[in-house]
Design an enzyme around this catalytic site. Structure first.
Site, PDB file in Angstrom:
ATOM      1  CG  MET A   1      -1.952  -1.118   1.207  1.00  0.00           C
ATOM      2  SD  MET A   1      -2.916  -1.238  -0.312  1.00  0.00           S
ATOM      3  CE  MET A   1      -4.041   0.115  -0.115  1.00  0.00           C
TER       4      MET A   1
ATOM      5  CG  ASP B   1       9.663   0.131   5.089  1.00  0.00           C
ATOM      6  OD1 ASP B   1       8.621  -0.110   4.453  1.00  0.00           O
ATOM      7  OD2 ASP B   1      10.100  -0.642   5.976  1.00  0.00           O
TER       8      ASP B   1
ATOM      9  CB  VAL C   1       3.493   0.619   9.466  1.00  0.00           C
ATOM     10  CG1 VAL C   1       4.340   1.858   9.168  1.00  0.00           C
ATOM     11  CG2 VAL C   1       2.590   0.873  10.662  1.00  0.00           C
ATOM     12  CB  VAL C   2       2.449  -4.368   9.931  1.00  0.00           C
ATOM     13  CG1 VAL C   2       3.402  -4.991   8.942  1.00  0.00           C
ATOM     14  CG2 VAL C   2       3.190  -3.769  11.115  1.00  0.00           C
TER      15      VAL C   2
ATOM     16  CE  LYS D   1      -2.400   0.171  10.709  1.00  0.00           C
ATOM     17  NZ  LYS D   1      -1.634   0.504   9.510  1.00  0.00           N
TER      18      LYS D   1
ATOM     19  CB  SER E   1      -8.165  -2.488   6.282  1.00  0.00           C
ATOM     20  OG  SER E   1      -6.897  -2.578   5.763  1.00  0.00           O
TER      21      SER E   1
ATOM     22  CG  HIS F   1      -9.463   2.216   3.834  1.00  0.00           C
ATOM     23  ND1 HIS F   1     -10.608   1.494   3.640  1.00  0.00           N
ATOM     24  CD2 HIS F   1      -8.455   1.320   3.824  1.00  0.00           C
ATOM     25  CE1 HIS F   1     -10.288   0.211   3.514  1.00  0.00           C
ATOM     26  NE2 HIS F   1      -9.000   0.085   3.624  1.00  0.00           N
TER      27      HIS F   1
ATOM     28  CG  ASN G   1      -3.797  -4.126  -3.073  1.00  0.00           C
ATOM     29  OD1 ASN G   1      -3.053  -3.587  -3.870  1.00  0.00           O
ATOM     30  ND2 ASN G   1      -3.590  -5.334  -2.613  1.00  0.00           N
TER      31      ASN G   1
ATOM     32  CE1 TYR H   1     -16.306   5.699  -9.642  1.00  0.00           C
ATOM     33  CE2 TYR H   1     -16.708   7.261  -7.868  1.00  0.00           C
ATOM     34  CZ  TYR H   1     -16.715   6.945  -9.216  1.00  0.00           C
ATOM     35  OH  TYR H   1     -17.130   7.885 -10.120  1.00  0.00           O
TER      36      TYR H   1
HETATM   37  N1  LIG Z   1      -3.015  -4.833   1.280  1.00  0.00           N
HETATM   38  C1  LIG Z   1      -4.249  -4.379   1.147  1.00  0.00           C
HETATM   39  O1  LIG Z   1      -5.030  -4.881   0.341  1.00  0.00           O
HETATM   40  C2  LIG Z   1      -4.689  -3.213   1.962  1.00  0.00           C
HETATM   41  C3  LIG Z   1      -5.790  -2.451   1.537  1.00  0.00           C
HETATM   42  C4  LIG Z   1      -6.170  -1.335   2.273  1.00  0.00           C
HETATM   43  C5  LIG Z   1      -5.483  -1.021   3.413  1.00  0.00           C
HETATM   44  N2  LIG Z   1      -4.432  -1.788   3.823  1.00  0.00           N
HETATM   45  C6  LIG Z   1      -3.738  -1.396   5.050  1.00  0.00           C
HETATM   46  O2  LIG Z   1      -2.521  -0.762   4.697  1.00  0.00           O
HETATM   47  C7  LIG Z   1      -1.533  -0.976   5.691  1.00  0.00           C
HETATM   48  C8  LIG Z   1      -0.292  -1.562   5.062  1.00  0.00           C
HETATM   49  O3  LIG Z   1      -0.624  -2.792   4.451  1.00  0.00           O
HETATM   50  P1  LIG Z   1       0.308  -3.478   3.364  1.00  0.00           P
HETATM   51  O4  LIG Z   1      -0.506  -4.547   2.749  1.00  0.00           O
HETATM   52  O5  LIG Z   1       0.927  -2.455   2.518  1.00  0.00           O
HETATM   53  O6  LIG Z   1       1.437  -4.134   4.291  1.00  0.00           O
HETATM   54  P2  LIG Z   1       2.901  -4.585   3.923  1.00  0.00           P
HETATM   55  O7  LIG Z   1       3.230  -5.646   4.884  1.00  0.00           O
HETATM   56  O8  LIG Z   1       3.026  -4.857   2.489  1.00  0.00           O
HETATM   57  O9  LIG Z   1       3.781  -3.302   4.217  1.00  0.00           O
HETATM   58  C9  LIG Z   1       4.051  -2.787   5.471  1.00  0.00           C
HETATM   59  C10 LIG Z   1       5.365  -2.045   5.406  1.00  0.00           C
HETATM   60  O10 LIG Z   1       5.494  -1.295   6.584  1.00  0.00           O
HETATM   61  C11 LIG Z   1       6.847  -1.336   6.964  1.00  0.00           C
HETATM   62  N3  LIG Z   1       6.934  -0.972   8.379  1.00  0.00           N
HETATM   63  C12 LIG Z   1       6.677  -1.724   9.471  1.00  0.00           C
HETATM   64  N4  LIG Z   1       6.878  -0.989  10.586  1.00  0.00           N
HETATM   65  C13 LIG Z   1       7.248   0.252  10.192  1.00  0.00           C
HETATM   66  C14 LIG Z   1       7.609   1.446  10.878  1.00  0.00           C
HETATM   67  N5  LIG Z   1       7.629   1.498  12.185  1.00  0.00           N
HETATM   68  N6  LIG Z   1       7.900   2.538  10.133  1.00  0.00           N
HETATM   69  C15 LIG Z   1       7.902   2.466   8.795  1.00  0.00           C
HETATM   70  N7  LIG Z   1       7.606   1.349   8.115  1.00  0.00           N
HETATM   71  C16 LIG Z   1       7.282   0.265   8.793  1.00  0.00           C
HETATM   72  C17 LIG Z   1       7.295  -2.726   6.628  1.00  0.00           C
HETATM   73  O11 LIG Z   1       8.711  -2.815   6.523  1.00  0.00           O
HETATM   74  C18 LIG Z   1       6.586  -2.950   5.311  1.00  0.00           C
HETATM   75  O12 LIG Z   1       7.396  -2.523   4.226  1.00  0.00           O
HETATM   76  C19 LIG Z   1      -2.207  -1.860   6.722  1.00  0.00           C
HETATM   77  O13 LIG Z   1      -2.729  -1.061   7.738  1.00  0.00           O
HETATM   78  C20 LIG Z   1      -3.334  -2.516   5.953  1.00  0.00           C
HETATM   79  O14 LIG Z   1      -4.390  -2.932   6.774  1.00  0.00           O
HETATM   80  C21 LIG Z   1      -4.019  -2.850   3.111  1.00  0.00           C
END
Ligand SMILES: NC(=O)c1ccc[n+]([C@@H]2O[C@H](COP(=O)([O-])OP(=O)(O)OC[C@H]3O[C@@H](n4cnc5c(N)ncnc54)[C@H](O)[C@@H]3O)[C@@H](O)[C@H]2O)c1
Length: 715
Positions: free
Chosen positions: A325, A344, A401-402, A408, A430, A451, A454, A660
């Site tokens: 994301m 990151d 982030v995760v 968070k 999410s 929000h 993806n 959307y």
């Molecule tokens: N993947 C999806 O479909 C989706 C859709 C909408 C929202 N989200 C939300 O987006 C967020 C990220 O999801 P994602 O799928 O990209 O996860 P991901 O695991 O692909 O990426 C998370 C990134 O955050 C980094 N990270 C961890 N701790 C950190 C910190 N303290 N500072 C900076 N970076 C840090 C990690 O190294 C990693 O690169 C989550 O909250 C998720 O719920 C995800």
């Protein structure tokens, strides 16, 4: 002055040349509303009887030429009977034909966008000169209809049937080069040179060195194709276009049928054929839904614009986390021109984020959509960082982030300490409550949800989530940034799942219950795809990922235990326990392998059937209709709840969020529009059939009230 109205003026300039100018009073753009058509008719009559006019130039006093018909009038207009619609079209067409039949040469100066009825106006004149800045096209199929002001007749005769089919059935906007190549326009000229070019051409038309009469004959006569060519052209196109448009969108194929039918007719007869076909399409539920979506979208844009005044400028943004994301957010921000710091904790994360962005940009360059220079420029706008170095210059932060509340919480507090006091912080969570994430912040008013969906560069929606303490300025700034990124923001209030996931999970709930009761997940997918979803529920769960679905499902169950907590193990939980995460590890409801192009292809995995035995409670057979009802009822009722609970302010926003955000079939207009189409009372009756399945299927009191009083979501 030959004519002076509220939308049109006609003046005589030098050498017997009259200039008709579109300039709709009190509006920023010209459009074909009732008034404009009426005035065009009056102007044509005046011109027809003026004996000092030798030629006519048509143009606009606004930046656009004419953007198209006034779609706000469609809703009422389409309510009329087919006969009324035909009569209405013929009346409007008599105006365009009157312009076409003027006893002297005519020419349009296309100074800006000319779409739909706007371009049909251009086609009514003999010549067309287009600005290098303009675009033309007939996008009517996007509204479930096709051109009805003579467009199918004139365009096929001007540029040939093959080209006209492509223009009309794909509904694209054409740039000047393309329009010139296809001979839809006669010349392309820089904006400042337009009027001079028009006058020079008009003089040649008047003195006879250019033959306008021959052109006019071509345009008003039969299409120049013999029977064999005609058969080949139209029959081949029908098959191709039907496959492209899909069974749920009839207008493009109908447009071809109409063009085929009127190919051997002169203009006036041909226009009658077009008018009948148009009326038939205008009366389809598809047109009603698509016109509804267009109007909803206008409402959304208006609401987003209303925030402009309060928004702080976002000249530089930052994203925390360079994952799926975060990488997507950085790419999109840079692509649309807002520089962004991508931070990151791991170099590997940054490398991945940059690689992703490079990949997307390289594709654009290879498709000719971007130059290598522009690509470098976009990449330069992404600043990878492992520390908070220049965060003082950042106006808005997107935390991505995760999905872990503790992480968070820590990350948000950390970043709050290094940014300015007026920097807006947002989270792309999410599932986690925005109000909860704000709890440990010093300036919770500067914090809200942002929000994305993806993949970020593809999905048009951004939910902007208002926590309890969020200020309107934070919302406004986030809305403005989302718009600057080319997205459609919808402001919603905080609750588990926010708007879109809160509605999506009851739909997955419906799926889990179907599997429990013995339905075949493959049938569910087929039926829902035929219903119009881009992918069926099992396939969608594989794409979302079972870990994500399980985690979000738990959050939803905690938030809404009365209807989203299940007493027995669900199919999704079972998949998750068996490490069948979906596309992430190439096995979920289906198994996946890469095809020659490196794309994931799904295949049936025999093991799954057996595995599901653990959650299937009985042998069941379901009709397609039952599957649709059991899937759609929970989704629709939850949408009603979101509206009743004030999570979203209007029906339009709720429906657009679904279209959307999760690809709700556009031709069905969104969940609330879908209830309206079925009828609220009938919808409640359908839901009651499934009462025993639990509260997911129970209409709210409000909905029952609406059923009783005959109220609708769209009045
Ligand atoms: N993947 C999806 O479909 C989706 C859709 C909408 C929202 N989200 C939300 O987006 C967020 C990220 O999801 P994602 O799928 O990209 O996860 P991901 O695991 O692909 O990426 C998370 C990134 O955050 C980094 N990270 C961890 N701790 C950190 C910190 N303290 N500072 C900076 N970076 C840090 C990690 O190294 C990693 O690169 C989550 O909250 C998720 O719920 C995800």
């Amino acid at each position: 002055m030959i004519y002076e109205g509220k939308a049109i003026t006609v003046k005589l300039i030098d050498d017997g040349i009259a200039v008709l100018t579109f300039d709709l009073q009190g509006e920023s753009v010209n459009k074909f509303n009732r008034l404009t058509i009426e005035e065009l008719g009056e102007a044509a009559a005046k011109l027809g009887s003026a004996n000092d006019v030798k030629g006519l130039i048509v143009t606009s006093a606004k930046d656009v030429f004419i953007v198209g018909a006034d779609i706000t009038e469609f809703k009422d207009l389409f309510k009329g009977s087919e006969e009324e619609l035909v009569a209405n079209n013929l009346k409007a067409n008599s105006v365009f034909s009157a312009i076409e039949d003027l006893p002297f040469p005519t020419l349009t100066v296309i100074n800006g966008i000319a779409l739909g009825g706007g371009f049909e106006m251009c086609l009514a004149t003999d010549y067309r000169i287009m600005s290098t800045k303009a675009k033309v096209g007939l996008p009517e199929v996007k509204l479930g209809i096709f051109p009805g002001f003579g467009g199918t007749v004139r365009l096929s005769r001007v540029i040939g049937a093959d080209n006209a089919i492509e223009w009309i059935c794909a509904g694209g906007e054409k740039r000047p080069e393309q329009a010139l190549k296809d001979k839809a326009v006669d010349a392309v000229v820089a904006p400042e040179a337009l009027m001079e070019a028009a006058k020079t051409t008009m003089k040649r038309l008047i003195d006879g060195s250019l033959d306008y009469k021959k052109r006019r004959e071509e345009k008003t006569g039969k299409l120049k194709l013999n029977a064999m060519e005609s058969m080949m052209t139209f029959e081949t196109a029908k098959g191709f276009v039907a496959a492209q448009a899909g069974r749920n969108y009839p207008a493009p194929v109908e447009a071809i049928k109409v063009m085929q039918k009127h190919a051997g007719m002169n203009r006036d007869k041909a226009i009658e054929v077009e008018a009948k076909g148009f009326a038939k399409m205008a009366k389809t539920p598809v047109a009603a839904a698509l016109v509804g979506l267009f109007l909803n979208d206008q409402e959304l844009k208006k609401k987003a614009k209303a925030y402009d005044k309060q928004a702080l400028p976002v000249k530089r943004a930052a994203v925390l986390g360079a994952g799926i994301m975060g990488g997507g957010v950085a790419f999109q921000s840079a692509l649309k021109g807002t520089p962004i710091v991508m931070k990151d904790i791991a170099q590997a994360g940054l490398d991945l984020g940059l690689k992703e962005a490079k990949g997307l940009l390289t594709k654009r360059v290879s498709r000719g959509k971007m130059t290598a220079e522009q690509m470098a420029d976009v990449l330069n706008k992404i600043n990878p960082a492992l520390g908070y170095g220049d965060f003082k210059s950042v106006d808005l932060v997107v935390e991505a982030v995760v999905e872990n509340p503790k992480v968070k919480d820590a990350v948000l507090r950390e970043v709050e300490d290094v940014v300015r006091e007026d920097t807006i912080l947002t989270s792309n969570t999410s599932t986690i409550s925005i109000t909860r994430l704000a709890q440990n912040l010093k300036r919770p008013e500067n914090f809200c949800g942002m929000h994305f969906f993806n993949p970020v560069h593809m999905m048009p929606l951004v939910e902007v989530i208002r926590g309890e303490k969020t200020s309107e300025q934070a919302i406004a700034t986030t809305v403005a940034y989302a718009k600057a990124m080319g997205k459609n923001p919808i402001v919603v209030n905080d609750c588990p799942g926010f708007l879109v996931n809160r509605i999506l999970f009851p739909y997955f709930g419906g799926f889990n219950l179907l599997v429990r009761d013995g339905a075949d997940y493959k049938q569910c997918d087929k039926v829902m795809e035929r219903f119009g979803w881009p992918m069926g529920p099992a396939y969608l769960l594989d794409v979302v990922g079972m870990d994500t679905a399980k985690h979000a499902g738990d959050v939803m169950a905690e938030g809404f235990p009365d209807r989203m907590q299940y007493s027995e193990k669900t199919a999704v939980e079972l998949m998750f326990e068996n490490d069948r995460l979906g596309q992430k590890n190439d096995k979920g409801f289906y198994k996946y392998s890469l095809d020659k192009k490196g794309k994931k292809q799904k295949a049936v995995d025999e093991k799954v059937e057996q595995m599901l035995g653990d959650v299937v409670q009985k042998k069941g057979e379901f009709t397609d209709e039952e599957i649709i009802e059991r899937m759609m009822v929970p989704l629709c009722i939850e949408t009603v709840r979101c509206l009743e609970d004030g999570i979203v302010e209007t029906a339009a926003e709720a429906d657009m969020g679904l279209v959307y955000g999760i690809g709700f079939p556009p031709f069905r207009g969104g969940a609330l529009f879908y209830i309206d189409t079925i009828g609220v009372e009938e919808f409640c009756r359908i839901a009651d059939k499934y009462k025993s399945l639990g509260k997911l299927y129970h209409p709210t009191d409000g909905l029952r009230e609406m059923a009783k009083s005959g109220k609708k979501f769209y009045g």
